[in-house]
Design a protein around this motif. Sequence first.
Motif, PDB file in Angstrom:
ATOM      1  N   ARG A 142       2.112   1.812  -3.493  1.00 23.21           N
ATOM      2  CA  ARG A 142       1.017   2.270  -4.366  1.00 23.21           C
ATOM      3  C   ARG A 142       0.724   3.747  -4.121  1.00 23.21           C
ATOM      4  O   ARG A 142       0.518   4.511  -5.057  1.00 23.21           O
ATOM      5  CB  ARG A 142      -0.236   1.418  -4.151  1.00 23.21           C
ATOM      6  CG  ARG A 142      -0.118   0.034  -4.757  1.00 23.21           C
ATOM      7  CD  ARG A 142      -1.458  -0.645  -4.923  1.00 23.21           C
ATOM      8  NE  ARG A 142      -2.342  -0.543  -3.785  1.00 23.21           N
ATOM      9  CZ  ARG A 142      -2.707  -1.545  -3.000  1.00 23.21           C
ATOM     10  NH1 ARG A 142      -2.235  -2.763  -3.219  1.00 23.21           N
ATOM     11  NH2 ARG A 142      -3.534  -1.357  -2.001  1.00 23.21           N
ATOM     12  N   ASP A 143       0.698   4.147  -2.845  1.00 22.46           N
ATOM     13  CA  ASP A 143       0.452   5.563  -2.525  1.00 22.46           C
ATOM     14  C   ASP A 143       1.553   6.459  -3.080  1.00 22.46           C
ATOM     15  O   ASP A 143       1.278   7.522  -3.644  1.00 22.46           O
ATOM     16  CB  ASP A 143       0.346   5.764  -1.008  1.00 22.46           C
ATOM     17  CG  ASP A 143      -0.900   5.123  -0.412  1.00 22.46           C
ATOM     18  OD1 ASP A 143      -1.820   4.763  -1.186  1.00 22.46           O
ATOM     19  OD2 ASP A 143      -0.943   4.982   0.826  1.00 22.46           O
ATOM     20  N   LEU A 144       2.811   6.012  -2.914  1.00 22.25           N
ATOM     21  CA  LEU A 144       3.928   6.798  -3.434  1.00 22.25           C
ATOM     22  C   LEU A 144       3.879   6.883  -4.952  1.00 22.25           C
ATOM     23  O   LEU A 144       4.177   7.927  -5.541  1.00 22.25           O
ATOM     24  CB  LEU A 144       5.259   6.184  -2.986  1.00 22.25           C
ATOM     25  CG  LEU A 144       5.600   6.374  -1.509  1.00 22.25           C
ATOM     26  CD1 LEU A 144       6.775   5.489  -1.119  1.00 22.25           C
ATOM     27  CD2 LEU A 144       5.918   7.832  -1.219  1.00 22.25           C
ATOM     28  N   ARG A 145       3.481   5.803  -5.583  1.00 18.94           N
ATOM     29  CA  ARG A 145       3.378   5.787  -7.042  1.00 18.94           C
ATOM     30  C   ARG A 145       2.328   6.805  -7.523  1.00 18.94           C
ATOM     31  O   ARG A 145       2.547   7.537  -8.478  1.00 18.94           O
ATOM     32  CB  ARG A 145       3.029   4.387  -7.513  1.00 18.94           C
ATOM     33  CG  ARG A 145       3.017   4.256  -8.994  1.00 18.94           C
ATOM     34  CD  ARG A 145       2.722   2.838  -9.411  1.00 18.94           C
ATOM     35  NE  ARG A 145       2.951   2.745 -10.824  1.00 18.94           N
ATOM     36  CZ  ARG A 145       3.454   1.724 -11.425  1.00 18.94           C
ATOM     37  NH1 ARG A 145       3.789   0.650 -10.747  1.00 18.94           N
ATOM     38  NH2 ARG A 145       3.627   1.719 -12.725  1.00 18.94           N
ATOM     39  N   VAL A 146       1.192   6.843  -6.830  1.00 21.39           N
ATOM     40  CA  VAL A 146       0.136   7.810  -7.181  1.00 21.39           C
ATOM     41  C   VAL A 146       0.650   9.237  -6.985  1.00 21.39           C
ATOM     42  O   VAL A 146       0.430  10.117  -7.823  1.00 21.39           O
ATOM     43  CB  VAL A 146      -1.140   7.544  -6.347  1.00 21.39           C
ATOM     44  CG1 VAL A 146      -2.119   8.696  -6.452  1.00 21.39           C
ATOM     45  CG2 VAL A 146      -1.796   6.245  -6.784  1.00 21.39           C
ATOM     46  N   GLN A 147       1.373   9.461  -5.874  1.00 25.94           N
ATOM     47  CA  GLN A 147       1.930  10.797  -5.627  1.00 25.94           C
ATOM     48  C   GLN A 147       2.930  11.183  -6.713  1.00 25.94           C
ATOM     49  O   GLN A 147       2.954  12.328  -7.168  1.00 25.94           O
ATOM     50  CB  GLN A 147       2.611  10.850  -4.264  1.00 25.94           C
ATOM     51  CG  GLN A 147       1.643  10.882  -3.104  1.00 25.94           C
ATOM     52  CD  GLN A 147       2.388  11.005  -1.781  1.00 25.94           C
ATOM     53  OE1 GLN A 147       3.416  11.661  -1.696  1.00 25.94           O
ATOM     54  NE2 GLN A 147       1.861  10.371  -0.758  1.00 25.94           N
ATOM     55  N   GLN A 194       0.828  -1.212   0.000  1.00 29.51           N
ATOM     56  CA  GLN A 194       0.000   0.000   0.000  1.00 29.51           C
ATOM     57  C   GLN A 194       0.859   1.257   0.000  1.00 29.51           C
ATOM     58  O   GLN A 194       0.547   2.227  -0.684  1.00 29.51           O
ATOM     59  CB  GLN A 194      -0.941   0.005   1.216  1.00 29.51           C
ATOM     60  CG  GLN A 194      -1.885   1.197   1.253  1.00 29.51           C
ATOM     61  CD  GLN A 194      -2.842   1.239   0.074  1.00 29.51           C
ATOM     62  OE1 GLN A 194      -3.396   0.215  -0.311  1.00 29.51           O
ATOM     63  NE2 GLN A 194      -3.022   2.419  -0.509  1.00 29.51           N
ATOM     64  N   GLY A 195       1.952   1.238   0.751  1.00 31.85           N
ATOM     65  CA  GLY A 195       2.837   2.401   0.790  1.00 31.85           C
ATOM     66  C   GLY A 195       3.416   2.708  -0.583  1.00 31.85           C
ATOM     67  O   GLY A 195       3.481   3.863  -1.007  1.00 31.85           O
TER      68      GLY A 195
END
Length: 199
Positions: A129-134, A126-127
């Motif tokens: 994925r969140d960084l990828r979106v950012q 999840q971390g």
Amino acid sequence: MTLRFLSLALAALLSLLLTGCGYNDFQRLDEQTKSAWSEVLNQYQRRADLVPNIVATVKGEAAFEQDTLTKVIEARAKATSIQVTPETLNDPAAFSKFQAAQGELGSALSRLMVVSERYPELKANQGFRDLRVQLEGTENRITVARNRYIETVQAYNVLTRSFPSNLTAMVFSYAVKPNFSVQNEAQIALPPQVNFDKK
């Protein structure tokens, strides 16, 4: 009386000439260019700040390719080591060097994202994925900021090269500002090769 009339006529003529010289437009557009450039730098900094978090998350994946991570770390170090000053905007060589370093960082991050597709555990993190979106959002913001900068430089350069404001540019040494360019322009101008033959 005629001397006073001549003085007033001369003052009126000078004020008309000064209004059409574009001096104030140069000042306004120069400030807009600096402001737009600051936004580009702000977005580049945002991307550089995300890189250590992405690298730390990816390092947690033991089987991940070390070479890819090393290239990202080196590209970030190179991109952040270049000192950017307001003079950079007026120095085509320094501007090109900065642009190339940012391009290398963008390419290294793109390779990291492509390679990460091969690691299901990393994709499930999840971390990450969140960084990828950012990171994707930041890349979009960089594009928007660069487009705004390109537009303000275009307006400034048109003013610099147009008559009669080009005379003011010559008097005050206002040079045309460099703009963003693509490093591999000749390569990307070629049509892509598509081959559907089975081997």
